[in-house]
Motif scaffolding. Structure first.
Motif: not given
Ligand SMILES: Nc1nc2c(c(=O)[nH]1)N[C@H]1C(S)=C(S)[C@@H](COP(=O)(O)OP(=O)(O)OC[C@H]3O[C@@H](n4cnc5c(=O)[nH]c(N)nc54)[C@H](O)[C@@H]3O)O[C@H]1N2
Ligand SMILES: Nc1nc2c(c(=O)[nH]1)N[C@H]1C(S)=C(S)[C@@H](COP(=O)(O)OP(=O)(O)OC[C@H]3O[C@@H](n4cnc5c(=O)[nH]c(N)nc54)[C@H](O)[C@@H]3O)O[C@H]1N2
Ligand code: SF4
Ligand SMILES: [Mo]
Length: 790
Positions: A373-396
């Motif tokens: 899952t993604s670090r900040v929002r806990g969104l599940p990985e999808v087909l080997g990727e993180m949703p683009a909608a959480c890129l900004a929060e992973e940076i900031d």
């Protein structure tokens, strides 16, 4: 006499080149006339002899000449100076900067501190289709983002769960269909997507000329609805899954379900019947805005059609029920007996094969997702990727594994992904940013290093990805038309160099790495059960491929081991790259053929009509039946435009001339209520941002809905686009909310965003198209905090 004729013919042949257009999914064949020196192109036309496009092309294909000649296009690596400007540097210098920067970020924050974003042009680029994967692997980060999660992943996930692989996507067999129902797609503008079909308009017109019917479901009377539809049905944004459920319920309640040949291969039919039962046409009518009798008739028409197909695209994937809607499209195709039959929804068999043609037929591992899952929002990985909608929060968002470096490959997320204002600010604060790009864009202006790529005319082409979604099986290879100029280098070399750097072997010879990579591919092929080379020695096969290298060598392996291939001698009449090289107009492999059950790769070996992961989202859909709608909120949808290509072709004069196209379309009744006038300026606000842009009043859009095209908003400090800056428009993704997602896939919601629309005070004097686009859109894009919506 005769000799002279032959000579002039030879000269003519030498000055003409044929190549597939790499700009969209349609794969049109182009005929390029080279200038007398052979250093440039003097004319672009459709290739009348192309086996698939038969001479069709669109204005973007013609604009390849301007793209090639564009003085703003980068031709040498760039490094950013302290004052924020860019300076050309050598490749060695650029790679040294990347190497040092990556080393610092990884030693301080670990591998996940490096994120990768891959954009749309990678799907049209042989170099990256073959060489991006090793880079992703070598980086070893979980923070892999692509444009697929602002696009088609709901469809690929639904297809994967139903049929077993994410590329087993059923496409409309357009050339034989008698009834085509299109939801949330405007193929006459987009030239088709997940449906590779040059000249879609012509193919849809042909459906009608042979007595068939075309129905378009869209909150907007799109170009497709206007120009080739027998019927256009307005639908409230985000409610396609309800409409489709209503149709399923109707088919069951009237006994119209006829699965036919695949009946015994379908698991979950009774479950679908039970799931759909509450969604009667009467109940879905209110939330969808589609009257019950129309829902019933749409179901009847589909069931009655001899060879019908339902097709959904962006409007059905980038919305709150993207996966459920995508699933229901194929549920309807299956229940009406149209799956995997001529004129219905079929599975292409591309010349290079794929996961559903390799290995044991009829059964497989299925798709996997949610493994982390993604670090900040806990969104599940999808087909080997993180949703683009959480890129900004992973940076900031500070903390362990915070992203501190970003590598973009042919992507412009600062324009293309949700809450673009937040992402732009995040990009500006990164420790390292490396962009493989051909322009200084809204994204790459933040880069420390930009690595350019050759122009499309300077590289070879083969549609490795898109032939997997083609309405006919074809294969067409194009060699480079012009040589790679001094100072530029092939993109596969750049990708391999970065791979070496990421793997800690920065000095390794790229050709040697390429040999190892090709050998590895041959080894895996030889180990695949059923492969024509299964008992052959990889080293010997590698020797047979000489002197090819790079993408051509890998492509040759795939073609020769593919379903039509020569099997390295096993089937001497079969395909190889050499065969394609001697067929510059392509090789036609015939109409689509039924492929089930062999193409299935589900663990059960069945068509999973009710995958648990999707079924789990149906209660949320049931809630939407009764959801109260905020009466004052308008819903924002997007639209594509023929003379545009996402965010990056607005610098070509041929494509931007004429009146400003980045307008907000609104219905006359809403315009009157909101005090908006045609040609005036509107301010549009969402939870996350605000833009101002010109108003276009039209009854071609539903009341309660506004439409703004994406990919605009170029008047931003530091971009290297002199023409685009004059036709700036406003960035609609300043408005899209990173918290709105399709629940199953994590795909961004880009259609159906609640917004508030106001007449802009400055608009009274008709501030002018591009000025209006600049006023607030720029502020946000340039890093000034977005205004929270009121
Ligand atoms: N609101 C809204 N947002 C959307 C959409 C929408 O409908 N509405 N659509 C979404 C969709 S479907 C998509 S696919 C995404 C696209 O999202 P992105 O892929 O992020 O954006 P593009 O505009 O395609 O940017 C492509 C970049 O690649 C560069 N480029 C072009 N050719 C090459 C090349 O050969 N090599 C390299 N290295 N770089 C190259 C261009 O200069 C540009 O910077 O946008 C999404 N965003
Ligand atoms: N000219 C041009 N061609 C392109 C591109 C481009 O930018 N310009 N981009 C390429 C890319 S990356 C892609 S992914 C494809 C996309 O190809 P398409 O999906 O065919 O393109 P769109 O125009 O985005 O079509 C989406 C349609 O959905 C409608 N819509 C919005 N919300 C809803 C909804 O909730 N329900 C329904 N039923 N309809 C809705 C919109 O009004 C619009 O008409 O196009 C590709 N081709
Ligand atoms: S339709 Fe697509 S592939 Fe064909 S010329 Fe236009 S951009 Fe190129
Ligand atoms: Mo896309």
């Amino acid at each position: 006499m005769r000799l002279d004729g032959w000579r002039s013919r030879l000269a003519r042949v030498a000055q003409t080149a044929f190549r597939t257009c790499p700009l969209c999914e349609a794969t049109c064949g182009l005929e390029l006339t080279l200038d007398e020196q052979g250093t440039g192109v003097s004319r672009v036309r459709g290739d009348a002899d192309d086996v698939f496009s038969h001479g069709f092309l669109c204005p973007k294909g013609v604009a390849l000449k301007e793209l090639h000649e564009d003085p703003d296009r980068l031709r040498a690596p760039q490094r950013r100076l302290a004052d924020g400007s860019f300076e050309a540097c050598s490749w060695d210098e650029a790679f040294a900067l990347v190497e040092a920067g990556l080393r610092d970020v990884v030693s301080a924050g670990g591998r996940n501190a490096v994120a990768l974003y891959l954009g749309n042009p990678n799907a049209h680029n042989l170099s990256s289709l073959l060489y991006a994967k090793p880079l992703v692997k070598a980086l070893g980060t979980r923070n892999v983002f692509t444009a697929s999660t602002v696009d088609q992943y709901p469809k690929q996930l639904a297809s994967g769960l139903m049929f077993g692989t994410a590329t087993t996507v059923a496409v409309p067999d357009l050339d034989r269909a008698q009834h085509v129902m299109i939801l949330g797609a405007d193929p006459v503008s987009s030239n088709g997507s997940l449906m590779t079909a040059p000249d879609v308009r012509g193919r849809l017109q042909a459906v009608r000329s042979r007595g068939g019917r075309v129905v378009v479901v869209d909150p907007r009377r799109s170009r497709t609805a206007q120009s080739v539809a027998d019927e256009h049905v307005f639908i409230r944004p985000g409610t396609d899954a309800l409409l489709l459920m209503g149709m399923v319920a109707q088919l069951f309640s009237e006994g119209l379900v006829r699965i036919g040949r695949l009946e015994r291969l379908c698991a979950g039919v009774d479950e679908v019947r039970a799931l759909a039962a509450p969604f009667t046409p009467e109940r879905v009518a209110r939330p969808t805005g589609v009257p019950a009798e129309v829902v019933r008739r749409l179901a009847h028409d589909l069931a009655a059609a001899d060879r019908g197909v339902v097709y959904g695209r962006m409007g059905t994937t980038t919305q709150a029920f993207g996966t459920v809607a995508s699933w229901l499209v194929d549920v309807l195709n299956t229940l009406t007996g149209n799956l995997d039959r001529a004129g219905g929804a079929m599975f292409p068999l591309p010349a290079t094969g794929g996961p559903n043609s390799r290995g044991e037929p009829g059964r497989g591992r299925g798709v996997r997702f949610g493994r982390w899952t993604s670090r900040v929002r806990g969104l599940p990985e999808v087909l080997g990727e993180m949703p683009a909608a959480c890129l900004a929060e992973e940076i900031d968002t500070p903390g362990d594994d915070q992203v501190r470096a970003l590598i973009t490959l042919a992507g412009n997320p600062a324009v293309s992904t949700p809450n673009a204002g937040r992402l732009s600010r995040a990009l500006a604060a990164l420790d390292l940013m490396v962009c493989l790009d051909v322009y200084v864009t809204e994204t790459s202006r933040h880069a420390d290093v930009i690595l350019p790529a050759p122009s499309p005319l300077e590289r070879s082409h083969y549609d490795l990805a898109l032939y997997g979604f083609a309405v006919r099986n074809v294969a067409n290879y194009s060699p480079p038309v012009l040589p790679v100029p001094e100072g530029t280098q092939d993109e596969w070399r750049t990708l391999l160099r970065l791979t070496a750097i990421a793997a800690g072997h920065g000095r390794m010879d790229v050709d040697r790495l390429d040999d190892l990579f090709a050998l590895d591919m041959l080894r895996r092929e030889a180990e695949t059960p059923g492969s024509p080379v299964s008992r052959r020695k990889p080293e010997k096969l590698l020797a047979e491929l000489a002197p090819r290298r790079g993408p051509e060598r890998l492509l040759d392996v795939m073609l020769r081991c593919g379903p039509y291939g020569d099997g390295f001698g096993a089937r001497p009449d079969g395909l190889s790259l050499a065969v394609l090289e001697s067929n510059p107009h392509g090789v036609d492999l015939g109409p689509l053929q039924p492929r089930l059950p062999a193409a299935l790769r589900t663990p059960s070996g069945m068509i999973e009509l009710a995958p648990p992961e999707i079924v789990a989202d149906v209660p949320r859909l049931a809630d939407a039946l009764d959801a109260a709608r905020e009466p004052s909120a308008m819903l924002l949808v997007g639209r594509r435009q023929l003379r545009s290509n996402n965010s990056w072709m607005h610098n070509l004069p041929l494509l931007v001339r004429g009146p400003a196209r980045c307008t907000m379309q609104v219905h006359p009744s809403d315009a009157a209520r909101l005090g908006l006038v045609d040609g005036g300026v509107a301010t549009v606000r969402s939870r996350v941002g605000s833009i101002a842009l010109p108003v276009e009043v039209t009854d071609g859009i539903m009341p309660g809905v506004v439409s703004i095209p994406h990919g605009w908003g170029h008047a931003v400090d530091g971009v290297g686009w002199s023409v685009a800056a004059e036709h700036a428009g406003a960035n609609s993704n300043v408005l899209s909310d990173e918290l709105l997602l399709d629940a199953v896939s994590g795909n961004a919601v880009l259609n159906g965003i609640p917004v508030e629309v106001l007449a802009a005070e400055s608009g009274a004097d008709g501030g002018g198209a591009s000025r209006a686009g600049r006023s607030e859109g720029v502020g946000v894009g340039a890093g000034v905090p977005a205004q929270p919506a009121g």
